[in-house]
Design a protein around this motif. Sequence first.
Motif, PDB file in Angstrom:
ATOM      1  N   PHE A  54       0.606  -1.140   0.335  1.00  0.00           N
ATOM      2  CA  PHE A  54       0.061   0.089  -0.168  1.00  0.00           C
ATOM      3  C   PHE A  54       0.774   1.329   0.249  1.00  0.00           C
ATOM      4  N   CYS A  55       1.695   0.909   0.928  1.00  0.00           N
ATOM      5  CA  CYS A  55       2.780   1.930   0.864  1.00  0.00           C
ATOM      6  C   CYS A  55       3.071   2.394  -0.724  1.00  0.00           C
ATOM      7  N   SER A  56       3.813   1.356  -1.208  1.00  0.00           N
ATOM      8  CA  SER A  56       4.936   1.211  -2.286  1.00  0.00           C
ATOM      9  C   SER A  56       3.714   2.176  -3.517  1.00  0.00           C
ATOM     10  N   GLU A  57       2.172   1.771  -3.518  1.00  0.00           N
ATOM     11  CA  GLU A  57       1.150   2.509  -4.444  1.00  0.00           C
ATOM     12  C   GLU A  57       1.679   3.599  -4.227  1.00  0.00           C
ATOM     13  N   LEU A  58       1.240   4.538  -2.863  1.00  0.00           N
ATOM     14  CA  LEU A  58       0.729   5.968  -2.850  1.00  0.00           C
ATOM     15  C   LEU A  58       2.472   6.871  -2.843  1.00  0.00           C
ATOM     16  N   ILE A  59       3.539   5.995  -2.649  1.00  0.00           N
ATOM     17  CA  ILE A  59       4.741   6.622  -3.265  1.00  0.00           C
ATOM     18  C   ILE A  59       4.720   7.151  -4.632  1.00  0.00           C
ATOM     19  N   HIS A  60       4.712   5.674  -5.771  1.00  0.00           N
ATOM     20  CA  HIS A  60       4.135   5.527  -6.893  1.00  0.00           C
ATOM     21  C   HIS A  60       2.930   7.262  -6.950  1.00  0.00           C
ATOM     22  N   SER A  61       1.493   6.831  -5.916  1.00  0.00           N
ATOM     23  CA  SER A  61       1.034   7.870  -7.222  1.00  0.00           C
ATOM     24  C   SER A  61       1.108   9.299  -6.918  1.00  0.00           C
ATOM     25  N   PHE A  62       1.537   9.734  -5.815  1.00  0.00           N
ATOM     26  CA  PHE A  62       1.879  11.092  -5.234  1.00  0.00           C
ATOM     27  C   PHE A  62       3.580  10.917  -4.936  1.00  0.00           C
ATOM     28  N   PRO A  63       4.328  11.261  -5.741  1.00  0.00           N
ATOM     29  CA  PRO A  63       5.428  12.241  -5.448  1.00  0.00           C
ATOM     30  C   PRO A  63       5.882  12.810  -4.627  1.00  0.00           C
ATOM     31  N   GLY A  64       6.905  13.005  -4.018  1.00  0.00           N
ATOM     32  CA  GLY A  64       7.069  14.304  -3.567  1.00  0.00           C
ATOM     33  C   GLY A  64       6.805  14.125  -1.848  1.00  0.00           C
ATOM     34  N   LEU A  75      14.486   5.161  -8.681  1.00  0.00           N
ATOM     35  CA  LEU A  75      15.369   7.030  -8.141  1.00  0.00           C
ATOM     36  C   LEU A  75      15.333   6.518 -10.406  1.00  0.00           C
ATOM     37  N   ASP A  76      15.963   5.245 -10.484  1.00  0.00           N
ATOM     38  CA  ASP A  76      16.056   5.122 -12.257  1.00  0.00           C
ATOM     39  C   ASP A  76      14.699   5.693 -12.697  1.00  0.00           C
ATOM     40  N   ASN A  77      13.304   5.601 -12.588  1.00  0.00           N
ATOM     41  CA  ASN A  77      12.808   6.531 -13.005  1.00  0.00           C
ATOM     42  C   ASN A  77      11.757   7.487 -12.915  1.00  0.00           C
ATOM     43  N   CYS A  78      12.192   8.316 -12.353  1.00  0.00           N
ATOM     44  CA  CYS A  78      12.331   9.375 -11.919  1.00  0.00           C
ATOM     45  C   CYS A  78      13.021  10.913 -11.980  1.00  0.00           C
ATOM     46  N   CYS A  79      11.889  11.414 -12.150  1.00  0.00           N
ATOM     47  CA  CYS A  79      11.923  13.084 -12.509  1.00  0.00           C
ATOM     48  C   CYS A  79      11.892  14.050 -11.874  1.00  0.00           C
ATOM     49  N   ASN A  80      10.552  13.884 -10.431  1.00  0.00           N
ATOM     50  CA  ASN A  80      10.482  14.483  -9.629  1.00  0.00           C
ATOM     51  C   ASN A  80      11.413  14.807  -8.761  1.00  0.00           C
ATOM     52  N   LEU A  81      12.106  16.304  -7.942  1.00  0.00           N
ATOM     53  CA  LEU A  81      13.491  15.925  -7.247  1.00  0.00           C
ATOM     54  C   LEU A  81      12.586  16.106  -5.796  1.00  0.00           C
ATOM     55  N   GLU A  82      11.890  16.471  -5.537  1.00  0.00           N
ATOM     56  CA  GLU A  82      11.715  16.068  -4.084  1.00  0.00           C
ATOM     57  C   GLU A  82      11.500  14.717  -3.796  1.00  0.00           C
ATOM     58  N   GLN A  83      11.493  13.789  -4.646  1.00  0.00           N
ATOM     59  CA  GLN A  83      10.598  12.114  -5.022  1.00  0.00           C
ATOM     60  C   GLN A  83      12.235  11.503  -5.069  1.00  0.00           C
ATOM     61  N   ARG A  84      12.805  11.979  -5.652  1.00  0.00           N
ATOM     62  CA  ARG A  84      14.683  11.608  -5.227  1.00  0.00           C
ATOM     63  C   ARG A  84      15.548  12.106  -4.302  1.00  0.00           C
ATOM     64  N   ARG A  85      14.750  13.129  -3.511  1.00  0.00           N
ATOM     65  CA  ARG A  85      15.605  13.546  -2.321  1.00  0.00           C
ATOM     66  C   ARG A  85      15.162  12.818  -1.035  1.00  0.00           C
ATOM     67  N   PHE A  86      13.975  12.577  -0.691  1.00  0.00           N
ATOM     68  CA  PHE A  86      13.339  11.457   0.460  1.00  0.00           C
ATOM     69  C   PHE A  86      14.073  10.030  -0.306  1.00  0.00           C
ATOM     70  N   ALA A  87      13.685   9.619  -1.379  1.00  0.00           N
ATOM     71  CA  ALA A  87      13.906   8.054  -1.642  1.00  0.00           C
ATOM     72  C   ALA A  87      15.400   8.062  -1.119  1.00  0.00           C
ATOM     73  N   LEU A  88      16.893   9.462  -1.375  1.00  0.00           N
ATOM     74  CA  LEU A  88      17.823   9.100  -1.125  1.00  0.00           C
ATOM     75  C   LEU A  88      17.868   8.714   0.279  1.00  0.00           C
ATOM     76  N   ALA A  89      17.496   9.994   0.800  1.00  0.00           N
ATOM     77  CA  ALA A  89      17.493   9.856   2.627  1.00  0.00           C
ATOM     78  C   ALA A  89      16.760   8.207   2.693  1.00  0.00           C
ATOM     79  N   TYR A  90      15.703   7.610   2.400  1.00  0.00           N
ATOM     80  CA  TYR A  90      15.421   6.397   2.671  1.00  0.00           C
ATOM     81  C   TYR A  90      16.721   5.903   2.638  1.00  0.00           C
TER      82      TYR A  90
END
Length: 454
Positions: A318-328, A429-444
């Motif tokens: 469920f969390c993965s679905e939300l992260i993909h659907s609502f980036p950043g 990260l390989d398919n992400c264009c949203n800067l905030e999403q990349r920032r949070f993914a790197l932190a995770y």
Amino acid sequence: MAEFEKEVAVLVQRVVRDISNAFKKNPNIDEIGIIPCPEPRYNRSPIVLIETKLGLESWCVKFLLPSLHRKLLLYRQRKNYLDREALVDVTVTLLLLNPDFTTAWNIRKELLQCGVLNPEKDLYLGKLALTRFPKSPETWIHRRWVLLQILQQCYAQKGCRKEQGEGYLCHTEATGSSQNLCTHQAKLLHQEMTVCSEAAGRYPSNYNAWSHRIWVLQHIAKDNVEVFLEEFSSMRLWVSMHVSDHSGFHYRQFLLQALLTALCKAPQSTAATTLHQQGITTTSQSDTRAAFGLNESSKEWQPGIVTIPQLFDLEMEFCSELIHSFPGHETLWCHRRQVVFLWYQWRRDHPNVPCNTNEGNVLHLSISKDNGQACSSVEKSINGLPCGGDAMEVDGPPDPRDAKQLKRGLLMSCSMALHAEHSFVSSLLDNCCNLEQRRFALAYKKWLGTINHQ
């Protein structure tokens, strides 16, 4: 000056009387509001009642509040006399305008203890006040006090009827009385869930509403795993529509922790631990379904196949679905951290429990993923866990020299799951264009690096 004060007193008396008459005319009023009106335009009452909506013209508020405050304070100081009916009407008007006036709630407590007021009516007043002031702390505090009074009455009646059943009634009659009391508590629980959900929707990250929701579950539902599971299921819709509300996700973490604790208390605490092992009978399930308006064929009500790994697996999906659907949205990544933390904490405490299923870790849980009806849905730390609410660090890969950070890492007992998390982040990260999403993914990803392998 004296003439002006006399006119104000007449106005206040008139408004209090009109509000009282409005409730008598329509006892189903469900919302109150202030109508912008700088000055009176007509020689008429400032109270407007349209169907179930009660409005008050704004020009009279500046006269009402000081006068009603003074009247109640003089009453408390024994300098002014008000009969019980007048006290009820004055406190209703004042609390609809200013629900954080503690003295008014205390007066109503005394009236409740004297039997002048009905507890259900006081809950109704609090619900109306929350439509304008959804975060009012005094209203939530008073609401919990009233609920405790109702619960004490229920327990007293239950004990009295049990004694009568042993001495005078047959066993079936005594059982029927007990079931009725359980049904009443289930309806009360559903009512409070609705109030909390409405208040949370009116004010973002409403800590007071979510704290009250947790309190209600702890004091009314107690250890009823079925209620916690229904809440866990119904909250999916709410958090999906409020992906930036930290309080809603913290409440979901509380539910996950509560289910985890309850299932681990079973006689056989294994991955196959089910709700049936918790002693939930067909009667209690039936009563709870009826209280929540569910039918027997609902797919989300199949407690016999719910397991601890399934709960975690579904939550991660469920969390993965939300992260993909609502980036950043940082809230989603913080929630993912907490779920992973709880999972590995449980794996550390139960290393011998198998965590895989018949279909290669693809678990099919009986909780409906798109539950259309949310049980009308707090910020709370879970056993003091430090990682759920901390700010996310985004300053690059983990530094092995950071000893403090490594000491906070977890002892993992399932490296395959850790590998799956790294794969999830890398793929994103390989398919992400949203800067905030990349920032949070790197932190995770950096946080995952702090976890120690056994």
